[in-house]
Design a protein around this motif. Structure first.
Motif, PDB file in Angstrom:
ATOM      1  N   GLU A 123       0.823  -1.260   0.176  1.00  0.00           N
ATOM      2  CA  GLU A 123       0.188  -0.009  -0.010  1.00  0.00           C
ATOM      3  C   GLU A 123       0.849   1.078   0.095  1.00  0.00           C
ATOM      4  O   GLU A 123       0.655   2.144  -0.635  1.00  0.00           O
ATOM      5  CB  GLU A 123      -0.906  -0.151   1.060  1.00  0.00           C
ATOM      6  N   LYS A 124       2.092   1.344   0.785  1.00  0.00           N
ATOM      7  CA  LYS A 124       2.898   2.501   0.897  1.00  0.00           C
ATOM      8  C   LYS A 124       3.252   2.811  -0.415  1.00  0.00           C
ATOM      9  O   LYS A 124       3.902   4.134  -0.785  1.00  0.00           O
ATOM     10  CB  LYS A 124       3.935   2.150   1.740  1.00  0.00           C
ATOM     11  N   ASP A 125       3.573   1.781  -1.506  1.00  0.00           N
ATOM     12  CA  ASP A 125       4.345   1.987  -2.635  1.00  0.00           C
ATOM     13  C   ASP A 125       3.435   2.276  -3.745  1.00  0.00           C
ATOM     14  O   ASP A 125       3.645   2.567  -4.893  1.00  0.00           O
ATOM     15  CB  ASP A 125       4.951   0.683  -3.084  1.00  0.00           C
ATOM     16  N   ARG A 126       2.097   2.350  -3.484  1.00  0.00           N
ATOM     17  CA  ARG A 126       1.041   2.450  -4.871  1.00  0.00           C
ATOM     18  C   ARG A 126       0.760   3.986  -5.332  1.00  0.00           C
ATOM     19  O   ARG A 126       1.093   3.709  -6.604  1.00  0.00           O
ATOM     20  CB  ARG A 126      -0.231   1.840  -4.135  1.00  0.00           C
ATOM     21  N   PRO A 127       1.139   4.964  -4.648  1.00  0.00           N
ATOM     22  CA  PRO A 127       1.278   5.953  -5.236  1.00  0.00           C
ATOM     23  C   PRO A 127       2.354   6.269  -6.141  1.00  0.00           C
ATOM     24  O   PRO A 127       2.129   6.899  -7.168  1.00  0.00           O
ATOM     25  CB  PRO A 127       1.390   7.229  -4.244  1.00  0.00           C
ATOM     26  N   THR A 128       3.494   5.737  -5.723  1.00  0.00           N
ATOM     27  CA  THR A 128       4.579   5.719  -6.596  1.00  0.00           C
ATOM     28  C   THR A 128       4.510   4.773  -7.777  1.00  0.00           C
ATOM     29  O   THR A 128       4.870   5.190  -9.021  1.00  0.00           O
ATOM     30  CB  THR A 128       5.916   5.170  -5.844  1.00  0.00           C
ATOM     31  N   GLY A 129       3.948   3.643  -7.666  1.00  0.00           N
ATOM     32  CA  GLY A 129       3.798   3.201  -8.851  1.00  0.00           C
ATOM     33  C   GLY A 129       2.758   3.441  -9.747  1.00  0.00           C
ATOM     34  O   GLY A 129       2.892   3.276 -11.207  1.00  0.00           O
ATOM     35  N   ILE A 130       1.560   3.916  -9.362  1.00  0.00           N
ATOM     36  CA  ILE A 130       0.688   4.775 -10.140  1.00  0.00           C
ATOM     37  C   ILE A 130       1.381   5.690 -11.083  1.00  0.00           C
ATOM     38  O   ILE A 130       1.253   6.056 -12.092  1.00  0.00           O
ATOM     39  CB  ILE A 130      -0.600   5.118  -9.772  1.00  0.00           C
ATOM     40  N   ALA A 131       2.070   6.549 -10.246  1.00  0.00           N
ATOM     41  CA  ALA A 131       3.129   7.651 -10.884  1.00  0.00           C
ATOM     42  C   ALA A 131       3.960   7.367 -12.104  1.00  0.00           C
ATOM     43  O   ALA A 131       4.080   7.892 -13.131  1.00  0.00           O
ATOM     44  CB  ALA A 131       3.654   8.565  -9.860  1.00  0.00           C
ATOM     45  N   ILE A 132       4.529   6.119 -11.807  1.00  0.00           N
ATOM     46  CA  ILE A 132       5.494   5.486 -12.698  1.00  0.00           C
ATOM     47  C   ILE A 132       4.659   5.049 -13.877  1.00  0.00           C
ATOM     48  O   ILE A 132       5.270   5.246 -15.081  1.00  0.00           O
ATOM     49  CB  ILE A 132       6.215   4.503 -12.044  1.00  0.00           C
ATOM     50  N   GLY A 133       3.743   4.365 -13.695  1.00  0.00           N
ATOM     51  CA  GLY A 133       2.927   3.659 -14.595  1.00  0.00           C
ATOM     52  C   GLY A 133       2.236   4.739 -15.722  1.00  0.00           C
ATOM     53  O   GLY A 133       2.286   4.684 -16.858  1.00  0.00           O
ATOM     54  N   THR A 134       1.729   5.842 -15.055  1.00  0.00           N
ATOM     55  CA  THR A 134       0.997   6.739 -15.887  1.00  0.00           C
ATOM     56  C   THR A 134       2.211   7.804 -16.465  1.00  0.00           C
ATOM     57  O   THR A 134       1.947   8.112 -17.676  1.00  0.00           O
ATOM     58  CB  THR A 134       0.197   7.848 -14.960  1.00  0.00           C
ATOM     59  N   ALA A 135       3.353   8.073 -15.898  1.00  0.00           N
ATOM     60  CA  ALA A 135       4.354   8.831 -16.671  1.00  0.00           C
ATOM     61  C   ALA A 135       5.001   7.864 -17.637  1.00  0.00           C
ATOM     62  O   ALA A 135       5.383   8.515 -18.821  1.00  0.00           O
ATOM     63  CB  ALA A 135       5.622   8.889 -15.669  1.00  0.00           C
ATOM     64  N   SER A 136       4.799   6.554 -17.760  1.00  0.00           N
ATOM     65  CA  SER A 136       5.323   5.929 -18.761  1.00  0.00           C
ATOM     66  C   SER A 136       4.576   5.769 -19.915  1.00  0.00           C
ATOM     67  O   SER A 136       4.969   5.823 -21.277  1.00  0.00           O
ATOM     68  CB  SER A 136       5.499   4.324 -18.560  1.00  0.00           C
ATOM     69  N   ILE A 137       3.218   6.112 -19.848  1.00  0.00           N
ATOM     70  CA  ILE A 137       2.261   6.363 -20.843  1.00  0.00           C
ATOM     71  C   ILE A 137       2.642   7.697 -21.484  1.00  0.00           C
ATOM     72  O   ILE A 137       2.612   7.626 -22.820  1.00  0.00           O
ATOM     73  CB  ILE A 137       1.040   6.804 -20.493  1.00  0.00           C
ATOM     74  N   PHE A 138       2.967   8.733 -20.927  1.00  0.00           N
ATOM     75  CA  PHE A 138       3.596   9.944 -21.494  1.00  0.00           C
ATOM     76  C   PHE A 138       5.014   9.860 -22.092  1.00  0.00           C
ATOM     77  O   PHE A 138       5.159  10.485 -23.016  1.00  0.00           O
ATOM     78  CB  PHE A 138       3.504  11.179 -20.702  1.00  0.00           C
ATOM     79  N   ALA A 139       5.539   8.910 -21.423  1.00  0.00           N
ATOM     80  CA  ALA A 139       7.071   8.600 -21.965  1.00  0.00           C
ATOM     81  C   ALA A 139       6.752   8.059 -23.519  1.00  0.00           C
ATOM     82  O   ALA A 139       7.679   8.022 -24.398  1.00  0.00           O
ATOM     83  CB  ALA A 139       7.846   7.530 -21.208  1.00  0.00           C
ATOM     84  N   GLY A 140       5.802   7.029 -23.616  1.00  0.00           N
ATOM     85  CA  GLY A 140       5.367   6.520 -24.985  1.00  0.00           C
ATOM     86  C   GLY A 140       5.310   7.793 -25.986  1.00  0.00           C
ATOM     87  O   GLY A 140       5.582   7.414 -27.142  1.00  0.00           O
ATOM     88  N   MET A 141       4.570   8.855 -25.552  1.00  0.00           N
ATOM     89  CA  MET A 141       4.362   9.907 -26.511  1.00  0.00           C
ATOM     90  C   MET A 141       5.722  10.401 -27.000  1.00  0.00           C
ATOM     91  O   MET A 141       5.842  10.721 -28.028  1.00  0.00           O
ATOM     92  CB  MET A 141       3.430  10.865 -25.805  1.00  0.00           C
ATOM     93  N   VAL A 142       6.602  10.606 -25.813  1.00  0.00           N
ATOM     94  CA  VAL A 142       7.718  11.174 -26.371  1.00  0.00           C
ATOM     95  C   VAL A 142       8.354  10.441 -27.300  1.00  0.00           C
ATOM     96  O   VAL A 142       9.392  10.860 -28.199  1.00  0.00           O
ATOM     97  CB  VAL A 142       8.498  11.355 -25.034  1.00  0.00           C
ATOM     98  N   LEU A 143       8.437   9.115 -27.029  1.00  0.00           N
ATOM     99  CA  LEU A 143       9.114   8.135 -28.034  1.00  0.00           C
ATOM    100  C   LEU A 143       8.850   8.146 -29.289  1.00  0.00           C
ATOM    101  O   LEU A 143       9.189   8.090 -30.285  1.00  0.00           O
ATOM    102  CB  LEU A 143       8.911   6.897 -27.290  1.00  0.00           C
ATOM    103  N   ALA A 144       7.289   8.400 -29.372  1.00  0.00           N
ATOM    104  CA  ALA A 144       6.643   8.492 -30.840  1.00  0.00           C
ATOM    105  C   ALA A 144       7.300   9.778 -31.332  1.00  0.00           C
ATOM    106  O   ALA A 144       7.658   9.690 -32.476  1.00  0.00           O
ATOM    107  CB  ALA A 144       4.980   8.452 -30.832  1.00  0.00           C
ATOM    108  N   PHE A 145       7.219  10.670 -30.795  1.00  0.00           N
ATOM    109  CA  PHE A 145       7.725  12.323 -31.368  1.00  0.00           C
ATOM    110  C   PHE A 145       9.184  12.116 -31.557  1.00  0.00           C
ATOM    111  O   PHE A 145       9.478  12.481 -32.737  1.00  0.00           O
ATOM    112  CB  PHE A 145       7.572  13.253 -30.396  1.00  0.00           C
ATOM    113  N   LEU A 146       9.953  11.287 -30.851  1.00  0.00           N
ATOM    114  CA  LEU A 146      11.574  11.144 -31.224  1.00  0.00           C
ATOM    115  C   LEU A 146      11.527  10.223 -32.520  1.00  0.00           C
ATOM    116  O   LEU A 146      12.674  10.596 -33.522  1.00  0.00           O
ATOM    117  CB  LEU A 146      12.172  10.581 -29.945  1.00  0.00           C
ATOM    118  N   LEU A 147      11.092   9.230 -32.591  1.00  0.00           N
ATOM    119  CA  LEU A 147      10.919   8.228 -33.720  1.00  0.00           C
ATOM    120  C   LEU A 147      10.661   8.755 -35.081  1.00  0.00           C
ATOM    121  O   LEU A 147      11.508   8.763 -35.979  1.00  0.00           O
ATOM    122  CB  LEU A 147      10.196   6.997 -33.645  1.00  0.00           C
ATOM    123  N   SER A 148       9.613   9.726 -34.956  1.00  0.00           N
ATOM    124  CA  SER A 148       9.122  10.507 -36.207  1.00  0.00           C
ATOM    125  C   SER A 148      10.110  11.529 -36.741  1.00  0.00           C
ATOM    126  O   SER A 148      10.436  12.016 -37.675  1.00  0.00           O
ATOM    127  CB  SER A 148       7.928  11.097 -35.989  1.00  0.00           C
TER     128      SER A 148
END
Length: 391
Positions: A123-148
């Motif tokens: 339970e104490k790690d879940r806010p960090t896990g959700i933050a990392i998981g959501t940040a990775s979604i935005f990181a995928g957007m960055v990767l798409a822009f970089l590949l293009s």
């Protein structure tokens, strides 16, 4: 004990969904010429994702509530399959078929962010896990822009698609390896599995979940509309398309950093409501600057600031959902994503009608977060109210 390997696997697949979604965002004109279709047709390769999300979000959330690991793995496999199908031939039909397959997968993956943290992290790690998981979604957007940006020509489109497919396949394999066994914190299966409408009623009966759904409309709406139309709206102020693309890239990078750090701070200090009020107010002020003082420096500062403060609102909302919900967490997360995508579609459509009138368009974008301010301000009261029980 927390199993962070599952969060890493989920983060990779989450990034993969966004990479497939936005592969053509930076090469729309080149792709239209290469595949002999209109730019509008290339745009639909991305638009099918939010459209199908609105339709499939709740069913996918229900599937995750009932069969979490199989449903999440199905989403990962469909993402990889969609990316591979696009390599079937050098024709637009193969691209559209692949995008449709991957767009079905997206709600299965994104709706799972609260479920995987609740099952594999303490339970104490879940806010960090959700933050990392959501940040990775935005990181995928960055990767798409970089590949293009790295593969901007017609001759390199196939290479871009090949790299994307390899990333999706490897991410799926890694996630599958981490999900071989149930999470150590998996909720006990109910004696009688929840019916579809029971799970939906359980999630929607909570006033906090309903309020969070309404709040999700506005950050999503501003971000999607700004990402879609910033370039033409800023062009009359002398901002070139290249500069506008760079500004949007910085916007998402700032969002990745903010999403990885700020939600953790807000959760630890119980500052979710003040943070959302600050974020929405800052976004409104930034859009007012864009309406009345548009220029390259103003756009660079304001749009980057919007990314830094507005995008973390999503993991904050999702962490509140995870903390609040139990056996209907997938459905509750699905409601949040449904609301957000619907807000994005509506806001982008409205701003699109004003694309030749930048000042009214930016004033509309300033109005949207102001509408959400009262709800964000009173959120503290709902956080202190126990969730209703259902029979």
């Amino acid at each position: 004990m927390s199993r962070w390997s599952a969060i890493v696997g989920y983060s990779l697949v989450g990034a993969a969904t966004q990479l497939v979604w936005l592969n053509f965002a930076g090469v729309t004109t080149v792709a239209a010429t290469h595949y002999n279709v209109s730019e509008t047709a290339i745009g639909w390769l991305a638009q099918v994702f939010p459209l199908l999300y609105v339709v499939l979000s709740i069913p996918c959330g229900l599937a995750l509530d009932r069969w979490f690991r199989p449903a999440l793995l199905a989403g990962a496999l469909l993402t990889a399959l969609g990316a591979l199908v696009r390599l079937g031939g050098d024709h637009f039909a193969w691209l559209l078929a692949g995008q449709l397959i991957a767009s079905i997968a997206q709600p299965l993956v994104l709706n799972a962010v609260t479920g995987i943290t609740g099952r594999y992290l303490e339970e104490k790690d879940r806010p960090t896990g959700i933050a990392i998981g959501t940040a990775s979604i935005f990181a995928g957007m960055v990767l798409a822009f970089l590949l293009s940006a790295v593969f901007p020509t017609a001759a390199s489109l196939h290479t871009m698609l090949l790299i994307t497919a390899a990333f999706c396949v490897l991410s799926t394999l890694f996630l599958a390896a981490t999900l071989r066994t149930p999470g150590p914190h998996a909720p006990a299966a109910p004696a009688v599995p929840q019916a579809i409408f029971t799970a939906l009623r359980t999630a929607w009966s909570d006033p906090l979940i309903r309020r969070l759904c309404v709040l999700a409309v506005f950050p999503f709406g501003v971000f999607v509309a700004l990402s879609t139309f910033a370039q033409p709206l800023l062009e009359p102020a002398g901002v070139t398309s290249t500069t506008a693309s760079l500004i949007l890239l910085l916007n998402v990078i700032a969002g990745v950093l903010g999403s990885a750090l700020l939600p953790i701070y807000a959760a630890r200090h119980h500052a979710e409501s003040p943070y959302l009020v600050t974020s929405l107010t800052t976004t409104a002020i930034a859009c007012l600057f864009l309406a009345f003082l548009p220029s390259t420096p103003v756009a660079l500062i304001t749009i980057t600031l919007i990314g830094l403060l507005l995008l973390p609102a999503l993991p904050i909302v999702l962490e509140l959902v995870e903390r609040r919900s139990t056996d209907a967490e997938g459905t509750a997360a699905g409601l949040i994503w449904l609301s957000g995508n619907l807000g994005g579609l509506l806001a982008a459509t409205a701003v699109g009608l004003l694309v030749n009138h930048p000042r009214p368009a930016f004033l509309l974008l300033a109005l949207l977060p102001l509408i959400a301010l009262p709800g964000a301000h009173t959120l503290r009261h709902h956080l202190q109210t126990p969730a209703p029980t259902t029979r």
